[in-house]
Design a protein around this motif. Structure first.
Motif: not given
Length: 246
Positions: A83-92, A94-96, A112-118
Motif C-alpha cells: 500500500y505504501i509503494l502504491q501511494t508513493i507511485r500515485q504521487h508521481g 518513480r522507482d529509481e 519481527s520484521m521491519n521494512a523501510e522505504i526512503v
C-alpha cells in the motif's frame, strides 16, 4: 618610447539588497606597450554572493510487525508495504527515486520484521501530500520521519555558476562607471580570472527559530540555504580614441 602611465581609483565596498551582494572594488587604469602600440586598459575586481534553498528532500517511511510465525509477519509487512509503494507511485514518484529494505529477526518465540522505504522528492508539495495520506490511512501502523532537505549536485553547480556570472556583471558595471569618470570609452574584455570561491550552508536560521518559538507551537521543517561567493578579476580595454569618426 612613451613612459607607462598608471592611474589608480578605489571605491568603498557596496552591497545590494536581496540575495546578490557586491563588494570590494579595485580599479587600475594603465597604459603599456604591446607590439609597438600602447595598450590602454582598466582592471576591476568584483565580488558577488548568491543563495538558493535546498531543492531535494528525502523521507523515511517504516513499518514494523511481530508475529508468531515467519509467514504471518511477512504477510503483515507485505500488505502495508504494498500500500505504501502504491501511494508513493500515485504521487508521481518513480522507482529509481526510492529504496526499500526489509529486516527479519527472531526474538525468543516470535518473529519481527521491519521494512523501510526512503523516498527522494524534488517537489515538496507532493512530499507533504504523500506523508499526509500515509498517516491518515495507516495511522500508528506506519512511521513517517521528518524530511531531510539537501541540495542536488546540479543545483550546487548552477549556484556556483550564477555567483561567478554575477561577480563578472558587477565588475563590468563598475568598470563602465570608472571609464566614464576618466573620460574613456569601455572596450571589450581582455582577461577574466576567478580568484576566489567560497561555499557554505546557512543553518543558523533554524536555530534562531527554535529559540524564538514556544513549546506549544510545533515547528515547520526548516529548508536550509546554500550560499556561494565568487571574486573575479577582469581587465577591459579602453577604446582607441584615434579611431573615432569625426
Amino acid at each position: 618610447m612613451n613612459t607607462p602611465v598608471r592611474l589608480y581609483a578605489a571605491l568603498p565596498a557596496a552591497e545590494t539588497g536581496g540575495k546578490d551582494k557586491q563588494q570590494g572594488l579595485e580599479v587600475t587604469a594603465l597604459q603599456r606597450e604591446s607590439l609597438g602600440k600602447p595598450v590602454r586598459e582598466v582592471q576591476v575586481t568584483g565580488v558577488a554572493e548568491v543563495s538558493c534553498p535546498a531543492d531535494r528532500a528525502s523521507v523515511r517511511v517504516s513499518v514494523t510487525s511481530t508475529k508468531e510465525s515467519v509467514n504471518e509477519v511477512t504477510n503483515s509487512i507485505s500488505r502495508r508495504l504494498e500500500y505504501i509503494l502504491q501511494t508513493i507511485r500515485q504521487h508521481g514518484i518513480r522507482d529509481e527515486h526510492m529504496s526499500v529494505r526489509q529486516f527479519l529477526h527472531r526474538d525468543a518465540d516470535t518473529f519481527s520484521m521491519n521494512a523501510e522505504i526512503v523516498v527522494t522528492f524534488s517537489e515538496f508539495q507532493k512530499m507533504e501530500q504523500m506523508c499526509r495520506t500515509l498517516l491518515e490511512k495507516l495511522d500508528r501502523s506506519v512511521h513517517v520521519g521528518p524530511p531531510q532537505f539537501f541540495h542536488s549536485a546540479a543545483s550546487l553547480s548552477q549556484l556556483r555558476l550564477h555567483a561567478c556570472v554575477a561577480a563578472v556583471e558587477n565588475a563590468q558595471q563598475k568598470a563602465s562607471k570608472i571609464s566614464q569618470l576618466l573620460g574613456e570609452s569601455l572596450g571589450s574584455p581582455l582577461l577574466v580570472r576567478e580568484e576566489e570561491t567560497k561555499e557554505w550552508r546557512n543553518e543558523e536560521e533554524a536555530a534562531g527559530r527554535e529559540h524564538s518559538s514556544t513549546a506549544l507551537l510545533p515547528l515547520l521543517p526548516h529548508i536550509p540555504t546554500a550560499t556561494a561567493s565568487s571574486q573575479v578579476s577582469v581587465s577591459f580595454s579602453f577604446r582607441d580614441k584615434s579611431k573615432k569618426k569625426l
